[in-house]
Scaffold this motif. Structure first.
Motif: not given
Length: 431
Positions: A145-147, A159-163, A254-255, A262-263
């Motif tokens: 979520d934080a990323m 989001r594309a990189m993550m998923c 990042m967080c 939540p972070w």
């Protein structure tokens, strides 16, 4: 050499611990990120998109993924198995004493994983970027979520990189403290220049939405679009330890992790500034360790060197070729010297901007083997790797696989992305 950045963080990670100062952070990074000595171990991390066996274009529901992944937890493996944010699977080998030990371990584990997935009608596909589906989060955890919140500030690439991305990451030892072909300073430099050749030679992600993006490696484009501070490397004009320590301190946090809820996702707070301000709370050694996992340069020093620039490869055993080629070019002294000479002329295109945001890496991702200089370097490097592999104990099957790849792609100025583009008229790009 498993990637500790995957999966859930340890519980209680933000309980009170001793804070770290700026000087302590620099000393810790220098000490843990380059562990020198004779190159003796090798590792690989192979990521895969998971798809429907009956038709890879169909999305797999989260419910089916959960059932399949629950079954995978009961499968005995030597490699670490992790799930990426979009539901991709990653196998991270343990450190291996030889190329063939590494290949044998991961091959056996992949056979077991594929067998378990088949029971659920699912399979693995080796493509650097999902050509069919939009990014969709599978894992719902505070880290991701934080990323997502952090990366969204730069646009949709995060989001594309993550998923929707997948890769072959090769891990080699940092090298000798002393100079020479296997010295850590030379290997650090070589990883960043040879890295562009590896991007081009193994580019395998030219599509998004089943349409050409204009890039042979769309996956590499995504990493570039995330930005220099998060996905870039440091300058190569000094001591690697000092350069990386500065990079880590000056990279944005990042967080800030929390034990519950939540972070916090600060905007523009560097780790250096965090140590000085001690707000919203003082950073700890555990926070530094976590911060290191949120930096995604193409070459990440983690005691060893993690080469992160290679797209996932087609075929069940396609990952073996980049592993074998990279291992040969780093760990065989004669091949390492040949690779160094082959890529040295490319360095002019790589300055002054660090990888992967310089023209050399951009051209590698966009043009791959159609770039004449990258093609020339790849031809030399593959020849050197093929000469070295028997000296490294590679079996004839592995050498033949590298030879077949060289003949099919490198000798013809092509890469796997070109095969995918050739199949577009029929809209059937299954590997």
């Amino acid at each position: 050499m498993p990637d500790s950045s995957s999966g859930s963080p340890p519980s209680g990670c933000t309980k009170p611990r001793t804070s770290v100062s700026e000087a302590e952070v620099e000393a810790l990074v220098r000490g843990i990120c380059f562990k020198t000595g004779p190159p003796r171990t090798l590792g690989v991390e192979v990521e895969w998109l998971v798809h429907e066996l009956r038709s890879p274009q169909l999305p797999v529901t989260p419910e089916r993924l959960r059932a399949a992944y629950a079954a995978l937890q009961t499968v005995p493996l030597r490699s670490a198995l992790t799930v990426e944010p979009g539901g991709q699977l990653e196998l991270s080998s343990p450190p291996a004493a030889s190329l063939m030990e590494c290949i044998g371990t991961v091959s056996a584990d992949l056979d077991a994983v594929r067998a378990a997935l088949r029971e659920h009608g699912l399979g693995l596909v080796g493509i650097g970027h999902d050509p069919w589906h939009e990014p969709r989060r599978y894992l719902r955890e505070p880290r991701y979520d934080a990323m997502e919140a952090c990366l969204d500030r730069r646009g949709p690439a995060g989001r594309a990189m993550m998923c929707t991305s997948a890769s072959v990451q090769v891990c080699v030892d940092a090298g000798h403290e002393e100079p020479g072909p296997l010295g850590h300073v030379r290997r650090w430099w070589l990883a960043h220049q040879l890295g562009a050749v590896l991007v081009a030679a193994f580019a395998n992600s030219p599509l998004a939405g089943n349409e050409p993006t204009g890039w042979r490696s769309t996956r590499q484009l995504l990493w570039m679009e995330i930005g220099e501070e998060r996905a870039g490397g440091p300058p190569l004009d000094g001591d690697p330890r000092a350069a990386w320590a500065r990079h880590v301190l000056d990279a944005p946090v990042m967080c800030v992790r929390q034990d519950s809820g939540p972070w916090e996702v600060p905007d523009g707070l560097t780790f250096r500034e965090w140590t000085r301000s001690a707000a919203p709370r003082p950073p700890t050694r555990e926070d530094l360790g976590y911060h290191l996992t949120t930096l995604f340069p193409p070459v990440r020093p983690r005691g060893h060197l993690e080469l992160r620039m290679i797209d996932a490869q087609p075929g069940e055993d396609g990952w073996i070729v980049p592993l074998a080629v990279t291992a040969a070019l780093f760990d065989d002294p004669e091949a390492a010297e040949t690779a160094y000479r082959a890529v040295k002329p490319l360095a002019e295109r790589a300055v002054p901007v660090p990888a992967p945001h310089n023209p050399l890496w951009t051209d590698a991702a966009r043009h791959a083997m159609s770039d004449p200089e990258l093609h020339e370097a790849a031809v030399v490097c593959f020849a050197a790797a093929l000469e070295a592999l028997p000296r490294m104990g590679a079996t004839p099957e592995v050498t033949e696989a590298v030879t077949a790849y060289r003949d099919r792609y490198i000798a013809r100025g092509r890469c796997p992305a070109d095969d995918l583009l050739d199949r577009l008229p029929g809209k059937d790009i299954r590997t």
